[in-house]
Design an enzyme around this catalytic site. Structure first.
Site: not given
Ligand code: GLN
Length: 538
Positions: A23, A194, A196, A385, A387, A510, A512
């Site tokens: 990747g 390996p 080869q 999320c 969290g 999200h 990230e």
């Molecule tokens: N389980 C939670 C929901 O579905 C949070 C999902 C997540 O953290 N991506 O709302």
């Protein structure tokens, strides 16, 4: 079926063992071709039968990477997007499950006119159709074949790309094989056998690799490269060392120094290719190596035994570090081991905490102990999320007098301060049924998060079913946890935070998934900045 388009293809296979970094190799090739002024796109073909990785446990598969259009994809698509400027979509990742599903649906509709439906040609035709569709309009399409050569599962994919070489123009396809050249301590040398054997396996199924990317500890000598070239029937200059790197973002540079992009440009006769502009990658590499300060961030979750479960979090925190000239080291803390009694001890030496996404009830008490500790001790904390939902629950329990505050996801009696979205209550099927992909968020006036972004309105990627219950917002806002942003159409809560805290923020989305090394995400940059500031003071 023939491939008459002008787009060219780089097919990437892997040999000897899994986890060789196909990747990252694919992503690096993409970044180098982009640096030569070419337009690129990617495809990841996954050999498993699941329709997508959305329903798989992170322990099985690592992170599920979510695209703007809401598709739940393989984490390699995260590498592709981070290393390049491409924005991928659903058709850039497909599985055997999807291919079979389509062929079986065609058969039920009578589209095969009474013929026997077979792997060759029906499955392989469907694979080729998908590759050609996703490649249309780009200079180069980089296609990664999941699995390792020799696996039964990936054979139809390899057969499809074999056919494409014959059907395409002579300079339209390049085969890159990522292989292992191990250093054997007892022999005191590297071993080429390996590689080869792996090339021989490929040739047995009719694929003759053009370029070998040899994973190794240190650069291979010319003698070893000549030997591999001879036994593998490739040109010596097309045998390239892919050495272990301290930082994954050094890999495009290292591969460029060994002429990988030149090899591909030559093989594919890419006349439009310019000189590579790798200055941004060089500057990045310098910035990473010059980072002086070091901070430790604790990721407190339940899939901590498999780092790949948190791939995009690791990367986004690393990017936030680059933007702050800071080295971020991450400590994974298993939420199951954490409780109110040991939290102080276990978070010793941690400068900031991140509570990542998650599902179900396991580990929530541990995560909430960490949040409470961070909230009360001014330790920067970010909740993503799940969290963020836990931030709301913990706050309601501790400061709003709702001692049984809970999420209906946990299936325990209590006050549902986090509840299922109305439209989700009817959903029974599991795959692809969450609130997925891009949604807007508008920030409240003067919300600190607006300063961090430098904007009032954002679009971010989502993957969840549950929501902050608006019935309790007034109560927790009064007690000090503010709603910083909402979705303008649905009024759903998108961001919460405590303005008086150095950094205590949660978002339903999200961020990230949008962070790249060359353009770190503002929220992760801001989070790391607040940690650095606090560390300097202490
Ligand atoms: N389980 C939670 C929901 O579905 C949070 C999902 C997540 O953290 N991506 O709302």
């Amino acid at each position: 079926m023939s491939a008459k388009g002008s787009e060219k293809f780089v097919f990437i296979s892997g040999g000897v063992i899994s986890s060789l970094g196909k990747g990252i190799s694919a992503a690096s090739i993409g970044s180098l071709l982009e640096s030569r002024g070419l337009s690129v796109t990617f495809i990841k073909m996954d050999p498993y039968i699941n329709v997508d990785p959305g329903t798989m446990s992170p322990f099985q598969h690592g992170e599920v990477y979510v695209l703007s259009d809401g598709s739940e994809t393989d984490l390699d698509l995260g590498h592709y997007e981070r290393f390049t400027s491409v924005k991928l979509a659903r058709h850039n990742n497909f599985t055997s499950g999807q291919v079979y599903e389509k062929v079986i649906a065609n058969e039920r509709q009578g589209k095969y006119l009474g013929r026997t439906v077979q792997v060759i040609p029906h499955i392989t035709d469907e694979i080729k159709r998908r590759i050609q569709k996703a490649a249309r309009g780009y200079d180069v399409c980089i296609v990664e074949v999941g699995g390792t050569v020799g696996d039964i599962e990936s054979l139809p994919f390899l057969e499809a790309i074999r056919q494409m070489r014959i059907e395409c123009e002579p300079n339209q396809t390049a085969f890159v094989h990522v292989t292992l050249v191990p250093y054997i301590d007892t022999a005191g040398e590297v071993k080429t056998k390996p590689t080869q054997h792996s090339v021989r396996d490929l040739r047995e199924i009719g694929i003759y690799p053009d370029i070998l990317l040899c994973r190794c500890k240190t650069l291979l000598t010319d003698e070893i490269r000549r030997k591999i070239a001879l036994f593998s029937n490739v040109k010596t200059e097309f045998v390239i060392s892919a050495c272990d790197a301290a930082c994954v973002y050094d890999i495009p540079l290292k591969l460029h120094e060994q002429g990988l992009d030149t090899a591909i440009v030559r093989r594919l006769n890419l006349r439009r290719a310019q000189e590579a502009n790798i200055v941004p990658w060089r500057n990045l590499s310098k910035a990473v190596s010059e980072a002086k300060q070091e901070i430790v961030i604790g990721i407190i979750g339940k899939y901590t035994s498999l780092e790949d479960s948190y791939k995009s979090f690791n990367e986004a925190l690393f990017h936030g570090g680059i933007a702050n000239k800071t080295r971020v080291s991450i400590e994974y803390i298993d939420a199951d081991n954490l409780n109110a009694r040991n939290v102080k001890q276990l978070l010793k030496g941690i400068d900031g905490i991140l509570i990542p996404g998650g599902f179900g009830a396991r580990g929530v008490e541990g995560m909430m102990s960490a949040l409470k500790f961070a909230r009360e001790n001014d330790i920067p904390a970010i909740g993503i999320c799940y969290g963020m939902q836990l931030m709301v629950i913990e706050f309601c329990r501790s400061l709003c007098g709702i001692s049984d505050a809970t999420s209906t996801e946990f299936e325990v009696p209590g006050t549902p301060v986090v509840d299922l979205m109305e439209e989700q209550k009817k959903v029974v099927s599991k795959g692809g049924t969450m609130r997925l992909g891009d949604f807007e968020c508008v920030f409240e006036k003067d919300a600190p998060v607006a300063q961090i972004y430098g904007r009032k309105k954002i679009v971010e990627r989502h993957r969840h079913r549950w929501e902050v219950n608006n019935d309790y917002v007034e109560q927790f806002e009064e007690a000090g946890l503010k709603v910083y942003g909402r979705n303008p159409e649905t009024n759903l809560v998108e961001v919460v935070g405590i303005p008086e805290h150095p950094f205590y923020m949660g978002c339903q989305y999200h961020p990230e998934f949008l962070s790249k090394p060359l353009s770190p995400h503002p929220l992760y940059e801001g989070f790391v900045r607040s940690i650095c500031k606090r560390k300097k003071k202490s």
